[in-house]
Design a protein around this motif. Sequence first.
Motif, PDB file in Angstrom:
ATOM      1  N   TYR A 174     -34.972  76.875 -40.673  1.00  0.00           N
ATOM      2  CA  TYR A 174     -35.366  75.616 -41.320  1.00  0.00           C
ATOM      3  C   TYR A 174     -36.028  74.681 -40.311  1.00  0.00           C
ATOM      4  CZ  TYR A 174     -34.838  71.213 -43.935  1.00  0.00           C
ATOM      5  OH  TYR A 174     -35.073  70.029 -44.580  1.00  0.00           O
ATOM      6  N   LEU A 180     -43.835  78.032 -42.542  1.00  0.00           N
ATOM      7  CA  LEU A 180     -43.397  77.203 -43.666  1.00  0.00           C
ATOM      8  C   LEU A 180     -42.158  77.838 -44.290  1.00  0.00           C
ATOM      9  CD1 LEU A 180     -46.850  76.470 -45.330  1.00  0.00           C
ATOM     10  CD2 LEU A 180     -45.487  74.917 -43.925  1.00  0.00           C
ATOM     11  N   PHE A 181     -41.093  77.070 -44.348  1.00  0.00           N
ATOM     12  CA  PHE A 181     -39.826  77.586 -44.847  1.00  0.00           C
ATOM     13  C   PHE A 181     -39.466  76.834 -46.126  1.00  0.00           C
ATOM     14  CE2 PHE A 181     -35.036  77.954 -44.444  1.00  0.00           C
ATOM     15  CZ  PHE A 181     -34.977  79.340 -44.534  1.00  0.00           C
ATOM     16  N   SER A 182     -39.538  77.525 -47.247  1.00  0.00           N
ATOM     17  CA  SER A 182     -39.120  76.914 -48.503  1.00  0.00           C
ATOM     18  C   SER A 182     -37.610  76.950 -48.581  1.00  0.00           C
ATOM     19  CB  SER A 182     -39.719  77.666 -49.697  1.00  0.00           C
ATOM     20  OG  SER A 182     -41.110  77.473 -49.747  1.00  0.00           O
ATOM     21  N   PHE A 183     -37.029  75.856 -49.014  1.00  0.00           N
ATOM     22  CA  PHE A 183     -35.575  75.726 -48.939  1.00  0.00           C
ATOM     23  C   PHE A 183     -35.075  74.807 -50.034  1.00  0.00           C
ATOM     24  CE2 PHE A 183     -31.954  73.139 -47.478  1.00  0.00           C
ATOM     25  CZ  PHE A 183     -31.019  74.145 -47.303  1.00  0.00           C
ATOM     26  N   SER A 184     -33.955  75.154 -50.615  1.00  0.00           N
ATOM     27  CA  SER A 184     -33.382  74.276 -51.624  1.00  0.00           C
ATOM     28  C   SER A 184     -31.865  74.298 -51.574  1.00  0.00           C
ATOM     29  CB  SER A 184     -33.924  74.712 -52.996  1.00  0.00           C
ATOM     30  OG  SER A 184     -32.948  74.691 -53.973  1.00  0.00           O
ATOM     31  N   GLN A 185     -31.258  73.131 -51.569  1.00  0.00           N
ATOM     32  CA  GLN A 185     -29.798  73.027 -51.718  1.00  0.00           C
ATOM     33  C   GLN A 185     -29.541  72.085 -52.887  1.00  0.00           C
ATOM     34  OE1 GLN A 185     -28.611  71.506 -47.792  1.00  0.00           O
ATOM     35  NE2 GLN A 185     -28.745  69.381 -48.462  1.00  0.00           N
ATOM     36  N   GLN A 186     -28.800  72.574 -53.877  1.00  0.00           N
ATOM     37  CA  GLN A 186     -28.530  71.782 -55.082  1.00  0.00           C
ATOM     38  C   GLN A 186     -27.031  71.696 -55.279  1.00  0.00           C
ATOM     39  OE1 GLN A 186     -31.059  70.392 -56.736  1.00  0.00           O
ATOM     40  NE2 GLN A 186     -32.566  71.413 -55.453  1.00  0.00           N
ATOM     41  N   TRP A 187     -26.513  70.496 -55.300  1.00  0.00           N
ATOM     42  CA  TRP A 187     -25.069  70.301 -55.480  1.00  0.00           C
ATOM     43  C   TRP A 187     -24.765  69.960 -56.923  1.00  0.00           C
ATOM     44  CZ3 TRP A 187     -22.835  71.967 -51.252  1.00  0.00           C
ATOM     45  CH2 TRP A 187     -23.509  71.859 -50.019  1.00  0.00           C
ATOM     46  N   PRO A 292     -17.294  71.183 -52.006  1.00  0.00           N
ATOM     47  CA  PRO A 292     -18.472  70.984 -52.849  1.00  0.00           C
ATOM     48  C   PRO A 292     -18.935  72.309 -53.450  1.00  0.00           C
ATOM     49  CG  PRO A 292     -19.153  71.126 -50.564  1.00  0.00           C
ATOM     50  CD  PRO A 292     -17.651  71.313 -50.574  1.00  0.00           C
ATOM     51  N   ARG A 431     -30.756  85.969 -71.802  1.00  0.00           N
ATOM     52  CA  ARG A 431     -31.106  84.669 -72.383  1.00  0.00           C
ATOM     53  C   ARG A 431     -31.808  84.832 -73.722  1.00  0.00           C
ATOM     54  NH1 ARG A 431     -33.358  80.813 -67.451  1.00  0.00           N
ATOM     55  NH2 ARG A 431     -31.326  80.414 -66.494  1.00  0.00           N
ATOM     56  N   ASP A 470     -42.675  85.046 -75.227  1.00  0.00           N
ATOM     57  CA  ASP A 470     -42.626  84.490 -73.869  1.00  0.00           C
ATOM     58  C   ASP A 470     -43.637  85.187 -72.964  1.00  0.00           C
ATOM     59  OD1 ASP A 470     -40.694  82.671 -74.497  1.00  0.00           O
ATOM     60  OD2 ASP A 470     -39.027  83.796 -73.625  1.00  0.00           O
ATOM     61  N   ALA A 473     -47.137  83.892 -73.578  1.00  0.00           N
ATOM     62  CA  ALA A 473     -47.372  82.521 -73.110  1.00  0.00           C
ATOM     63  C   ALA A 473     -47.233  82.365 -71.601  1.00  0.00           C
ATOM     64  CB  ALA A 473     -46.416  81.561 -73.822  1.00  0.00           C
ATOM     65  N   PHE A 474     -46.276  83.071 -71.005  1.00  0.00           N
ATOM     66  CA  PHE A 474     -45.973  82.815 -69.591  1.00  0.00           C
ATOM     67  C   PHE A 474     -46.249  84.023 -68.681  1.00  0.00           C
ATOM     68  CE2 PHE A 474     -42.761  80.389 -72.182  1.00  0.00           C
ATOM     69  CZ  PHE A 474     -43.453  79.188 -72.153  1.00  0.00           C
TER      70      PHE A 474
ATOM     71  N   SER B 182     -28.871  66.675 -52.629  1.00  0.00           N
ATOM     72  CA  SER B 182     -29.604  67.847 -53.114  1.00  0.00           C
ATOM     73  C   SER B 182     -31.057  67.700 -52.700  1.00  0.00           C
ATOM     74  CB  SER B 182     -29.511  67.943 -54.641  1.00  0.00           C
ATOM     75  OG  SER B 182     -28.198  68.269 -55.030  1.00  0.00           O
ATOM     76  N   PHE B 183     -31.628  68.787 -52.234  1.00  0.00           N
ATOM     77  CA  PHE B 183     -32.966  68.698 -51.642  1.00  0.00           C
ATOM     78  C   PHE B 183     -33.687  70.022 -51.810  1.00  0.00           C
ATOM     79  CE2 PHE B 183     -35.629  69.662 -47.924  1.00  0.00           C
ATOM     80  CZ  PHE B 183     -36.559  68.644 -48.043  1.00  0.00           C
ATOM     81  N   GLN B 185     -37.601  71.865 -50.829  1.00  0.00           N
ATOM     82  CA  GLN B 185     -39.009  71.891 -50.400  1.00  0.00           C
ATOM     83  C   GLN B 185     -39.536  73.289 -50.682  1.00  0.00           C
ATOM     84  OE1 GLN B 185     -38.705  70.837 -46.191  1.00  0.00           O
ATOM     85  NE2 GLN B 185     -38.603  72.964 -45.553  1.00  0.00           N
TER      86      GLN B 185
END
Lengths: 475, 475
Positions: A174, A180-187, A292, A431, A470, A473-474, B182-183, B185
């Motif tokens: 990171y 380029l490092f794509s990163f996501s943290q979602q709480w 968390p 789904r 789907d 369309a996608f 939460s973040f 990129q």
Amino acid sequence: MNNNILIIGAGLCGSLLALRMAQRGFEVTLVEKRPDLRKVNQDAGRSINLALSDRGLRGLRLAGVEEQAKKLCIPMNGRMIHDAKGNTFLSPYSGRKDEYINSISRPGLNMLLLDEAEKMPNVQLIFNHACETLDLENASATFKNYSSKEEITISADAIFGTDGAGSAVRKTMYESHKFLFSFSQQWLSHGYKELEIPALPVNETNGENGNYRTYKNALHIWPRGEDMLIALPNLDGSFTVTLFLPYEDSDYCFANLTSPERVHEYFKKEFPDVVEMIPNLAEEFFGNPTGPLGTIKCSPWNAFGKTLLMGDAAHAIVPFYGQGMNASFEDVVVFDEILGPSLPPQREGVDWKTVFLEYEKRRKKDTDAIADLAVDNFHEMKEHTAMEIFQKKRKLETAFEAEFPEQYYSKYALVTFKESISYSEALKRGRAQDKAILNLLDDGKITEEMLLREKLELVKKETEAILHDDAVAFG
Amino acid sequence: MNNNILIIGAGLCGSLLALRMAQRGFEVTLVEKRPDLRKVNQDAGRSINLALSDRGLRGLRLAGVEEQAKKLCIPMNGRMIHDAKGNTFLSPYSGRKDEYINSISRPGLNMLLLDEAEKMPNVQLIFNHACETLDLENASATFKNYSSKEEITISADAIFGTDGAGSAVRKTMYESHKFLFSFSQQWLSHGYKELEIPALPVNETNGENGNYRTYKNALHIWPRGEDMLIALPNLDGSFTVTLFLPYEDSDYCFANLTSPERVHEYFKKEFPDVVEMIPNLAEEFFGNPTGPLGTIKCSPWNAFGKTLLMGDAAHAIVPFYGQGMNASFEDVVVFDEILGPSLPPQREGVDWKTVFLEYEKRRKKDTDAIADLAVDNFHEMKEHTAMEIFQKKRKLETAFEAEFPEQYYSKYALVTFKESISYSEALKRGRAQDKAILNLLDDGKITEEMLLREKLELVKKETEAILHDDAVAFG
């Protein structure tokens, strides 16, 4: 030769990976920052049992330890739902009799894997050493001994970061400015707290449940809209209970459950049948940490073709599908497939960069999918299990699976028991099926008079139509 | 009194916010790390013109500067598509004549906003000061003067972080261990490079386009599947051209366009009509930086009810919907609405925490939506504009909008021209409409013989069915 590998993190994923890579003939060094859990107990307040299902078992089978692991397992055949009045009903995981999940001790399984890895002559285990710095471009890492404070540097042909959700290896990636490092943290807005329903005293027994205070072979759930309690059985007769509760902005939340009285008031109101089973409720509540609940995704998983993230370090997920460990073990299976047929003596000349890229290409969409499914299930478990339309759907699906076991798999079954299809396929099809059934029920198109087979044909047709629309369309 | 506010970052969002907050009577300090762009030109290689549309204009109107801004605008009525042979055709943005977007100079508009803010007696502008540390709990920030290296500390009742995609304020929130942040990129596999089509020499003219080398009133696009070139007009007769190209793993990519010969070869092959319009192609290509394309989302936007992120600092998006600046200006509109009716003299006793929470609650889903729409449009612009089914859809929608201007808005029109509905509503309805039309076309349910009104009714009915089915399944 390219056959020296360094694995950072000796949790479940790192231990299985070390064992399997050693079986393939690589020279493996496995470094763990914490003490050897076979010698020092250190799991107070951490998730001490987990759900093991088909994808995880496949990983253990690959390394030849499935049978040993099964000895640590307690089968759970379904969800035992507890309502607010203390009534219970069992909702099976599948209409097929042979499909169930298992409760297993995290440290117990980790010890088994470490024991097996240690038996290999080409594995070196190092505990109590934390990764301080990592040279991504040169595949070299420096570790500090917790006790002596001495530093050691280990170079390798390839480094694997299996150091969990808070991965130091991932943090180095990171912070690198070279790619380029794509990163996501979602709480989630909820945290969790572990509690224990202890085994009955040695002189007491609970009928066929032995020394378990409640039904042994189920994952117990107390769904309460916003809050939820779950419990999984342990081999010693106890259950590990986990409370999922909002941090704040709720009548009862971690921010305002600050006295023993409040905790008892809350449990008596919402979980009356649990209060009597946890003798030291307040003590446990205030003694154990609040954790968390987060989802972590990132890409690329490799840096410079030298270092690769695997397991929770690459894709931490929330626990609501019971797939965290299973996904990490499946990582090892997919990685092993990409390495190709294994014939000792040791492999030579692995092109790690190509292997790493291929691995991410095949695996990333699936770990993204299970991460999203796990968040979906958070909402389903706490809300939907109590809603009539979802109960109708579940009943219909269980009937499909019982009567047409080869023709219907619910989303849950696709994810949990159908290891031959990927998580991303399971998500897409699951789904679509859910959407089909819920809309057919809502529109009144599934009627009482219809034969079960007719209902199934209708659901299948509608599912295919949804998938087709789907796709148009996608893409 | 709670009326001292500190705004960190004097770009487009920060300048408009400063002006508007000053109009409401707050004491405003606006600090910018870079020099005053009215005195020092510093935008070489950065996005120097932008698309301004209805949502952005609404923000400028709120602050009383819409008419002045319009003097800087060049209307663009549609996309001028250039094929690989140099043929062009204009695809209007809307079937309604009065709906168009505008090309505007970023520094020009920024200067206008700074000039207007500076006229307010209750605004203090400070340039050349970078935020070094930020005390989130006490709303206090320390800045360092770039030239003198001296530090100043500014305390306020509320701090606004409008310091753009690379926000130092957001970084402080990310690194805080006192709350869960939460973040995300996410980088595209493509980067961008700006080039210039200069104005014609003073003694030459291009018919009704004056000193513009190609059609003035359009956003020009050269879609090439993976790559794409776009151009927006400037007031001086030039166009700012942006090349979107993969970083690597492509026949032509930034990694292998490393010589003037390769650049010319690539442009001659893919964009033959552009080569003659950019006299210093290779010079510009190698002189200008390559920029990354990223989406940033985060939550919460406020820390301790004292500091709030706004604009790109809270939600950086890729440029493919032309909505970055518009979304930031709409932030100011939404925030202003939450503050309530404005009657100078200055407001007293604002409860910032409540305002900040309400703002995020109302705004977050919309900035998430425009971020996702912008990534969708990246794929649509480079791929779909050349696909037959998408061209058919576009043609049908343009006809709907021309003949039934009050009854049909395409997804693009909902996002760009329909400021009365939110981005999240635009996304939901727009995607359902797209799905309806594409499937009706694919199934052959829209036939040549049908009247346009019948086609519209069919699309509307199908759209409602899609929205209904989604609501039943996903709530």
